[in-house]
Scaffold this active site. Sequence first.
Site, short mmCIF file in Angstrom:
data_model
loop_
_atom_site.label_atom_id
_atom_site.label_comp_id
_atom_site.label_asym_id
_atom_site.label_seq_id
_atom_site.Cartn_x
_atom_site.Cartn_y
_atom_site.Cartn_z
N LYS A 23 0.83 -1.21 0.00
CA LYS A 23 0.00 0.00 0.00
C LYS A 23 0.87 1.26 0.00
CE LYS A 23 -2.25 -0.99 3.83
NZ LYS A 23 -1.70 -2.30 4.23
N ARG A 98 -9.68 1.14 8.58
CA ARG A 98 -9.31 -0.22 8.95
C ARG A 98 -10.44 -0.94 9.68
NH1 ARG A 98 -3.40 0.82 9.03
NH2 ARG A 98 -2.26 -1.12 9.36
N ARG A 137 11.59 -6.71 4.85
CA ARG A 137 11.64 -5.25 5.03
C ARG A 137 12.45 -4.92 6.29
NH1 ARG A 137 5.93 -2.28 5.00
NH2 ARG A 137 5.64 -2.94 7.15
N ARG A 149 11.06 -0.74 12.06
CA ARG A 149 9.78 -0.47 12.72
C ARG A 149 9.60 -1.41 13.89
NH1 ARG A 149 4.82 0.13 8.54
NH2 ARG A 149 3.80 -0.81 10.32
N ARG A 160 -0.99 -8.29 13.72
CA ARG A 160 -1.44 -7.35 12.67
C ARG A 160 -2.27 -8.07 11.62
NH1 ARG A 160 4.17 -5.04 11.17
NH2 ARG A 160 3.12 -3.86 9.53
#
Length: 204
Positions: A23, A98, A137, A149, A160
């Site tokens: 996204k 969300r 990532r 992160r 998540r």
Amino acid sequence: MKDANVSRHPVNLILLGPPGAGKGTQAKLLMDRFSLVQLSTGDMLRAAVAAGTPAGLEAKAVMERGDLVSDALVVAILRDRMAEPDCAGGVIFDGFPRTLPQADALEKLLAEFGQALDAAIELEVEDEVLVKRIVGRAEEAKAAGQPVRSDDNAESLKVRLMEYYKKTSPLIGYYYAKNKLRKVDGLAEIGRVKSEIDALMEPA
Ligand code: AMP
């Protein structure tokens, strides 16, 4: 809509998909091509956490676990940002809405600002690929000496993904029913996904 400089009605898009679906990457490409503003509630919340604002203090631990921050807090942050003049030309919503209450709130917010939603673009990706992408990532960021992160780890990722399936995936039916849902193969390489989204944007 081919040229960002040609005067046009504001285009408001949602990028929908699980964590790691791409996204953020696609939002940035769209932003450059169509002069839209990218609003990532995740980025806004991370900035609030870094700045130690009251919203950030409330969100920090929730985000680290991988849970969703309360609808009220996210909607309040978004409302403030949407009131800024640069949003009048159109927005790409990345990571928002969300939940179903957030989707209802977005509809009202857009109406308040005299705008409407054009499309919700769903990036479809298999779970196995998502886990690999997110772990990758984190590893890439670490190798490059960049900050990782705090929620890019296997444990938070599981939470998540569960949050996505429990609370966010119903939005696919919601936007389908509103005739706003457009699906894109999120597994294709970045350029291909970009072209598919471009094709969807043509009639906009
Ligand atoms: P993201 O950068 O979109 O992956 O978001 C990172 C984290 O921020 C999420 O796991 C949530 O804890 C929080 N977050 C971001 N956007 C929202 C939202 N629209 N509603 C609730 N929590 C959010």
